[in-house]
Design a protein around this motif. Sequence first.
Motif, PDB file in Angstrom:
ATOM      1  N   LEU A   3     -55.337  20.029   0.038  1.00 51.25           N
ATOM      2  CA  LEU A   3     -55.396  18.958   1.030  1.00 51.25           C
ATOM      3  C   LEU A   3     -56.164  17.756   0.479  1.00 51.25           C
ATOM      4  O   LEU A   3     -55.689  16.614   0.575  1.00 51.25           O
ATOM      5  CB  LEU A   3     -56.047  19.467   2.319  1.00 51.25           C
ATOM      6  CG  LEU A   3     -56.197  18.437   3.426  1.00 51.25           C
ATOM      7  CD1 LEU A   3     -54.832  17.974   3.921  1.00 51.25           C
ATOM      8  CD2 LEU A   3     -57.009  19.023   4.564  1.00 51.25           C
ATOM      9  N   GLY A   4     -57.323  17.997  -0.102  1.00 51.68           N
ATOM     10  CA  GLY A   4     -58.115  16.902  -0.681  1.00 51.68           C
ATOM     11  C   GLY A   4     -57.359  16.193  -1.792  1.00 51.68           C
ATOM     12  O   GLY A   4     -57.332  14.958  -1.850  1.00 51.68           O
ATOM     13  N   ALA A   5     -56.741  16.962  -2.679  1.00 56.44           N
ATOM     14  CA  ALA A   5     -55.984  16.367  -3.779  1.00 56.44           C
ATOM     15  C   ALA A   5     -54.753  15.628  -3.257  1.00 56.44           C
ATOM     16  O   ALA A   5     -54.389  14.565  -3.783  1.00 56.44           O
ATOM     17  CB  ALA A   5     -55.585  17.438  -4.786  1.00 56.44           C
ATOM     18  N   GLY A   6     -54.125  16.157  -2.222  1.00 56.82           N
ATOM     19  CA  GLY A   6     -52.960  15.485  -1.638  1.00 56.82           C
ATOM     20  C   GLY A   6     -53.324  14.150  -1.006  1.00 56.82           C
ATOM     21  O   GLY A   6     -52.617  13.149  -1.186  1.00 56.82           O
ATOM     22  N   VAL A   7     -54.426  14.119  -0.276  1.00 56.15           N
ATOM     23  CA  VAL A   7     -54.898  12.866   0.320  1.00 56.15           C
ATOM     24  C   VAL A   7     -55.273  11.874  -0.788  1.00 56.15           C
ATOM     25  O   VAL A   7     -54.948  10.681  -0.717  1.00 56.15           O
ATOM     26  CB  VAL A   7     -56.092  13.123   1.269  1.00 56.15           C
ATOM     27  CG1 VAL A   7     -56.773  11.825   1.682  1.00 56.15           C
ATOM     28  CG2 VAL A   7     -55.637  13.896   2.491  1.00 56.15           C
ATOM     29  N   GLY A   8     -55.950  12.372  -1.826  1.00 56.94           N
ATOM     30  CA  GLY A   8     -56.303  11.513  -2.952  1.00 56.94           C
ATOM     31  C   GLY A   8     -55.079  10.962  -3.662  1.00 56.94           C
ATOM     32  O   GLY A   8     -55.046   9.793  -4.063  1.00 56.94           O
ATOM     33  N   LEU A   9     -54.048  11.795  -3.806  1.00 56.74           N
ATOM     34  CA  LEU A   9     -52.805  11.353  -4.439  1.00 56.74           C
ATOM     35  C   LEU A   9     -52.150  10.241  -3.615  1.00 56.74           C
ATOM     36  O   LEU A   9     -51.730   9.213  -4.159  1.00 56.74           O
ATOM     37  CB  LEU A   9     -51.845  12.533  -4.611  1.00 56.74           C
ATOM     38  CG  LEU A   9     -50.482  12.223  -5.236  1.00 56.74           C
ATOM     39  CD1 LEU A   9     -50.637  11.634  -6.624  1.00 56.74           C
ATOM     40  CD2 LEU A   9     -49.647  13.511  -5.292  1.00 56.74           C
ATOM     41  N   MET A 125     -60.305   8.002  -1.534  1.00 58.54           N
ATOM     42  CA  MET A 125     -60.250   8.847  -2.734  1.00 58.54           C
ATOM     43  C   MET A 125     -61.591   9.499  -3.022  1.00 58.54           C
ATOM     44  O   MET A 125     -61.649  10.653  -3.437  1.00 58.54           O
ATOM     45  CB  MET A 125     -59.780   8.032  -3.942  1.00 58.54           C
ATOM     46  CG  MET A 125     -58.298   7.751  -3.897  1.00 58.54           C
ATOM     47  SD  MET A 125     -57.684   6.938  -5.364  1.00 58.54           S
ATOM     48  CE  MET A 125     -58.271   5.288  -5.106  1.00 58.54           C
ATOM     49  N   MET A 126     -62.694   8.780  -2.773  1.00 61.30           N
ATOM     50  CA  MET A 126     -64.008   9.356  -3.010  1.00 61.30           C
ATOM     51  C   MET A 126     -64.250  10.543  -2.074  1.00 61.30           C
ATOM     52  O   MET A 126     -64.691  11.604  -2.502  1.00 61.30           O
ATOM     53  CB  MET A 126     -65.095   8.301  -2.813  1.00 61.30           C
ATOM     54  CG  MET A 126     -66.468   8.761  -3.231  1.00 61.30           C
ATOM     55  SD  MET A 126     -67.779   8.846  -1.996  1.00 61.30           S
ATOM     56  CE  MET A 126     -67.330   7.899  -0.645  1.00 61.30           C
ATOM     57  N   PHE A 127     -63.905  10.383  -0.791  1.00 64.28           N
ATOM     58  CA  PHE A 127     -64.072  11.493   0.150  1.00 64.28           C
ATOM     59  C   PHE A 127     -63.114  12.634  -0.171  1.00 64.28           C
ATOM     60  O   PHE A 127     -63.477  13.808  -0.083  1.00 64.28           O
ATOM     61  CB  PHE A 127     -63.898  11.021   1.594  1.00 64.28           C
ATOM     62  CG  PHE A 127     -65.092  10.284   2.132  1.00 64.28           C
ATOM     63  CD1 PHE A 127     -66.299  10.941   2.322  1.00 64.28           C
ATOM     64  CD2 PHE A 127     -65.026   8.939   2.421  1.00 64.28           C
ATOM     65  CE1 PHE A 127     -67.417  10.280   2.802  1.00 64.28           C
ATOM     66  CE2 PHE A 127     -66.129   8.254   2.902  1.00 64.28           C
ATOM     67  CZ  PHE A 127     -67.329   8.928   3.091  1.00 64.28           C
ATOM     68  N   ALA A 128     -61.888  12.307  -0.567  1.00 70.94           N
ATOM     69  CA  ALA A 128     -60.919  13.354  -0.939  1.00 70.94           C
ATOM     70  C   ALA A 128     -61.399  14.125  -2.165  1.00 70.94           C
ATOM     71  O   ALA A 128     -61.290  15.350  -2.221  1.00 70.94           O
ATOM     72  CB  ALA A 128     -59.552  12.736  -1.214  1.00 70.94           C
ATOM     73  N   THR A 129     -61.952  13.417  -3.128  1.00 70.37           N
ATOM     74  CA  THR A 129     -62.478  14.074  -4.334  1.00 70.37           C
ATOM     75  C   THR A 129     -63.667  14.953  -3.983  1.00 70.37           C
ATOM     76  O   THR A 129     -63.834  16.042  -4.535  1.00 70.37           O
ATOM     77  CB  THR A 129     -62.871  13.024  -5.392  1.00 70.37           C
ATOM     78  OG1 THR A 129     -61.739  12.197  -5.662  1.00 70.37           O
ATOM     79  CG2 THR A 129     -63.328  13.680  -6.681  1.00 70.37           C
ATOM     80  N   THR A 130     -64.485  14.504  -3.051  1.00 71.36           N
ATOM     81  CA  THR A 130     -65.636  15.300  -2.609  1.00 71.36           C
ATOM     82  C   THR A 130     -65.167  16.613  -1.989  1.00 71.36           C
ATOM     83  O   THR A 130     -65.643  17.693  -2.365  1.00 71.36           O
ATOM     84  CB  THR A 130     -66.477  14.505  -1.592  1.00 71.36           C
ATOM     85  OG1 THR A 130     -66.915  13.295  -2.207  1.00 71.36           O
ATOM     86  CG2 THR A 130     -67.664  15.309  -1.103  1.00 71.36           C
ATOM     87  N   VAL A 131     -64.223  16.543  -1.072  1.00 76.67           N
ATOM     88  CA  VAL A 131     -63.704  17.748  -0.414  1.00 76.67           C
ATOM     89  C   VAL A 131     -63.025  18.653  -1.448  1.00 76.67           C
ATOM     90  O   VAL A 131     -63.216  19.875  -1.456  1.00 76.67           O
ATOM     91  CB  VAL A 131     -62.728  17.365   0.719  1.00 76.67           C
ATOM     92  CG1 VAL A 131     -61.967  18.570   1.244  1.00 76.67           C
ATOM     93  CG2 VAL A 131     -63.481  16.672   1.843  1.00 76.67           C
ATOM     94  N   MET A 132     -62.243  18.044  -2.337  1.00 76.22           N
ATOM     95  CA  MET A 132     -61.541  18.808  -3.365  1.00 76.22           C
ATOM     96  C   MET A 132     -62.536  19.545  -4.275  1.00 76.22           C
ATOM     97  O   MET A 132     -62.374  20.728  -4.567  1.00 76.22           O
ATOM     98  CB  MET A 132     -60.667  17.867  -4.202  1.00 76.22           C
ATOM     99  CG  MET A 132     -59.798  18.553  -5.194  1.00 76.22           C
ATOM    100  SD  MET A 132     -59.126  17.376  -6.357  1.00 76.22           S
ATOM    101  CE  MET A 132     -60.574  17.033  -7.330  1.00 76.22           C
TER     102      MET A 132
END
Length: 188
Positions: A3-9, A125-132
């Motif tokens: 999910l985190g990587a998908g949002v970041g993508l 992307m920063m928040f997505a990377t954090t969750v990922m």
Amino acid sequence: MCLGAGVGLFASLMLAADTLKLARNPNKALGCDVNSVLSCSTVAESWQAEIIKFGGLSFPNAFFGICFYAVFVTVAVVGACNVRLPRWFPIATWWGGLAAISYAYWLMSQSMFVIKALCPWCMTMMFATTVMFMALSHATVTVQKIPRRHRKGLCTYYRMRYDLMVDIVWIFAIIALIFVKEGAAIFS
């Protein structure tokens, strides 16, 4: 992690599209330019937005984000399929995630304190990377059984869900920092 990587993508793709729009029309405001603080254009025009240079060309960070997040979506899917991988793979993946979160936070610090503008896609992307990275760390310890040292303490940390508490406090601390630093200007 997926999910985190998908949002970041998704955010990387949107930022790459905005970067291309800005390259075609340098003086045109982007859709993510809300005000002087929430401004993709201001961040995209800084040197920090293109730190990789090769052969006289510079490459926007968003293009590397597309590659990075696509790889981590793939790794998450492989992990969800219970594919047995050699021990070096999850170790390398964790180090790659650590590099990614370090880079994301460096870029965010540059946005907040040097450029003095925040890009909504970059923050996503920063928040997505954090969750990922948090999910990746959890899986590395609990599923992959890495590292072999300090297993008991780490397993207790994850079994008792202390990681979730730390994750939530960490994300709220970042949000609080953004609002303390730029709160009034964000809503102006």
